[in-house]
Scaffold this active site. Structure first.
Site, PDB file in Angstrom:
ATOM      1  N   ASN A   9       0.871  -1.172   0.000  1.00  0.00           N
ATOM      2  CA  ASN A   9       0.000   0.000   0.000  1.00  0.00           C
ATOM      3  C   ASN A   9       0.908   1.222   0.000  1.00  0.00           C
ATOM      4  OD1 ASN A   9      -1.788   2.047   0.544  1.00  0.00           O
ATOM      5  ND2 ASN A   9      -2.344   1.338   2.602  1.00  0.00           N
ATOM      6  N   TRP A  10       1.040   1.831  -1.156  1.00  0.00           N
ATOM      7  CA  TRP A  10       1.976   2.959  -1.277  1.00  0.00           C
ATOM      8  C   TRP A  10       1.421   4.219  -0.636  1.00  0.00           C
ATOM      9  CZ3 TRP A  10       4.240   2.948  -6.988  1.00  0.00           C
ATOM     10  CH2 TRP A  10       4.892   1.724  -7.218  1.00  0.00           C
ATOM     11  N   LYS A  11       0.147   4.220  -0.304  1.00  0.00           N
ATOM     12  CA  LYS A  11      -0.509   5.406   0.254  1.00  0.00           C
ATOM     13  C   LYS A  11      -0.282   6.608  -0.668  1.00  0.00           C
ATOM     14  CE  LYS A  11      -0.226   3.229   4.701  1.00  0.00           C
ATOM     15  NZ  LYS A  11      -0.122   3.336   6.150  1.00  0.00           N
ATOM     16  N   HIS A  97      -9.523   1.196   4.749  1.00  0.00           N
ATOM     17  CA  HIS A  97      -8.256   1.373   5.470  1.00  0.00           C
ATOM     18  C   HIS A  97      -8.490   2.339   6.634  1.00  0.00           C
ATOM     19  CE1 HIS A  97      -4.198   2.600   6.457  1.00  0.00           C
ATOM     20  NE2 HIS A  97      -3.789   1.494   5.858  1.00  0.00           N
ATOM     21  N   GLU A  99      -6.894   4.732   7.692  1.00  0.00           N
ATOM     22  CA  GLU A  99      -6.651   6.140   7.366  1.00  0.00           C
ATOM     23  C   GLU A  99      -7.860   6.745   6.660  1.00  0.00           C
ATOM     24  OE1 GLU A  99      -2.848   5.523   5.477  1.00  0.00           O
ATOM     25  OE2 GLU A  99      -2.021   5.022   7.446  1.00  0.00           O
ATOM     26  N   GLU A 167      -5.417  -4.825  10.569  1.00  0.00           N
ATOM     27  CA  GLU A 167      -4.406  -3.798  10.797  1.00  0.00           C
ATOM     28  C   GLU A 167      -4.722  -3.030  12.069  1.00  0.00           C
ATOM     29  OE1 GLU A 167      -2.354  -2.671   6.838  1.00  0.00           O
ATOM     30  OE2 GLU A 167      -4.092  -1.407   7.086  1.00  0.00           O
ATOM     31  N   GLY A 173       2.488   2.314  10.794  1.00  0.00           N
ATOM     32  CA  GLY A 173       3.479   3.379  10.657  1.00  0.00           C
ATOM     33  C   GLY A 173       4.187   3.756  11.943  1.00  0.00           C
ATOM     34  N   SER A 213       3.332  -2.005  10.385  1.00  0.00           N
ATOM     35  CA  SER A 213       4.777  -2.060  10.670  1.00  0.00           C
ATOM     36  C   SER A 213       5.430  -3.391  10.316  1.00  0.00           C
ATOM     37  CB  SER A 213       5.061  -1.694  12.135  1.00  0.00           C
ATOM     38  OG  SER A 213       4.658  -0.356  12.390  1.00  0.00           O
ATOM     39  N   GLY A 234       2.836  -1.051   4.307  1.00  0.00           N
ATOM     40  CA  GLY A 234       2.866   0.361   3.934  1.00  0.00           C
ATOM     41  C   GLY A 234       4.300   0.804   3.674  1.00  0.00           C
ATOM     42  N   GLY A 235       4.919   1.394   4.680  1.00  0.00           N
ATOM     43  CA  GLY A 235       6.249   1.995   4.531  1.00  0.00           C
ATOM     44  C   GLY A 235       7.270   1.106   3.828  1.00  0.00           C
TER      45      GLY A 235
HETATM   46  P1  PGA Z   1       2.835   0.371   7.635  1.00  0.00           P
HETATM   47  O1  PGA Z   1       1.377   0.574   7.011  1.00  0.00           O
HETATM   48  O2  PGA Z   1       3.390  -0.909   7.063  1.00  0.00           O
HETATM   49  O3  PGA Z   1       3.610   1.584   7.178  1.00  0.00           O
HETATM   50  O4  PGA Z   1       2.680   0.300   9.110  1.00  0.00           O
HETATM   51  C1  PGA Z   1       0.517  -0.521   6.833  1.00  0.00           C
HETATM   52  C2  PGA Z   1      -0.787  -0.066   6.248  1.00  0.00           C
HETATM   53  O5  PGA Z   1      -1.308   0.987   6.647  1.00  0.00           O
HETATM   54  O6  PGA Z   1      -1.354  -0.737   5.357  1.00  0.00           O
END
Ligand code: PGA
Length: 251
Positions: A9-11, A97, A99, A167, A173, A213, A234-235
């Protein structure tokens, strides 16, 4: 029997050059690896979809959106229809998600409506659920997460049309992760919830990813439990070697 899915997930990150280089590099890695025991999925920001779809063409890497609107089309400025994602070459779409639930006030009912639209367009819905830290501290994590799932699943949910991503909000993050035992227990609870909401067969076959994470250093441990069928990253999905190392850790 459940093939692990490693999803990036590149966000809201990346440019065309970045997307071409990252997805092209992963396509090369996968092509050079021969037979692998996992599926890869990249979910870039919408405007970068053509770049990523082009760069991974023929590699077996799937592409997905990060959200879609619940309506088929119409007057919804700034939104993206599931049918357009499909038309752009997507096979998946991330929905609900945390977010989006937080930044855009998305409710379970809205996530469900979006999932219905995704399925109608022929996309696989990656439905995200997860508790906040306060909810976990209050001992409500299981109720919150299974409640979100039951209220967000589309009516026609099946193992072929839905992937679940657990999640924990406080792990996204932050570099913090639940214990492997906590992940394992939550995934088993989610699988039981699918058995109740859909049926035992769907529960047995549906992929349930862990997200929050995930890094090369903790992936093997977090992906080890029986009910963990991959990761939503994500990251670490923004760094080719890290994302690839996480995929290598999938059983
Ligand atoms: P993260 O994000 O790996 O940066 O913690 C995961 C996500 O939100 O899908």
């Amino acid at each position: 029997m459940r093939r692990p899915l490693i999803a990036g997930n590149w966000k809201m990150n990346g440019t065309r050059d970045f997307a071409r280089s990252l997805s092209g590099d992963l396509a090369l890695k996968l092509s050079g690896a021969g037979a692998v025991g996992f599926d890869l999925l990249l979910c870039p920001p919408g405007p970068l979809l053509p770049v990523v779809v082009g760069a991974v063409a023929g590699s077996g890497i799937a592409v997905g959106g990060q959200d879609c609107h619940q309506a088929e089309s119409g007057a919804h400025t700034g939104d993206v229809a599931a049918g357009l994602l499909k038309d752009m070459g997507c096979q998946f779409v991330i929905l609900g998600h945390s977010e989006r639930r937080a930044d855009h006030g998305e409710s379970d009912a809205l996530v469900k409506a979006k999932a219905e639209a995704a399925l109608a367009a022929g996309l696989v819905a990656v439905i995200c659920v997860g508790e906040t830290e306060a909810e976990r501290d209050a001992g409500k994590a299981f109720d919150v997460v299974t409640g979100q799932l039951k209220a967000s699943l589309p009516d026609a949910a099946s193992a072929e049309t839905v992937v679940i991503a657990y999640e924990p909000v406080w792990a996204i993050g932050t570099g913090r992760t639940p214990t492997v035992a906590d992940v394992s227990e939550m995934h088993a609870a989610l699988r039981a919830a699918v058995a109740q909401s859909v049926d035992a067969e769907a529960a047995g076959k549906m992929r349930i990813l862990y997200g929050g994470s995930v890094k090369p250093g903790n992936a093997a441990e977090l992906l080890a439990p029986e009910d963990v069928d991959g990761a939503l990253v994500g990251g670490a999905s923004l760094v080719s070697d890290d994302f690839w190392a996480i995929a290598q850790a999938a059983r």
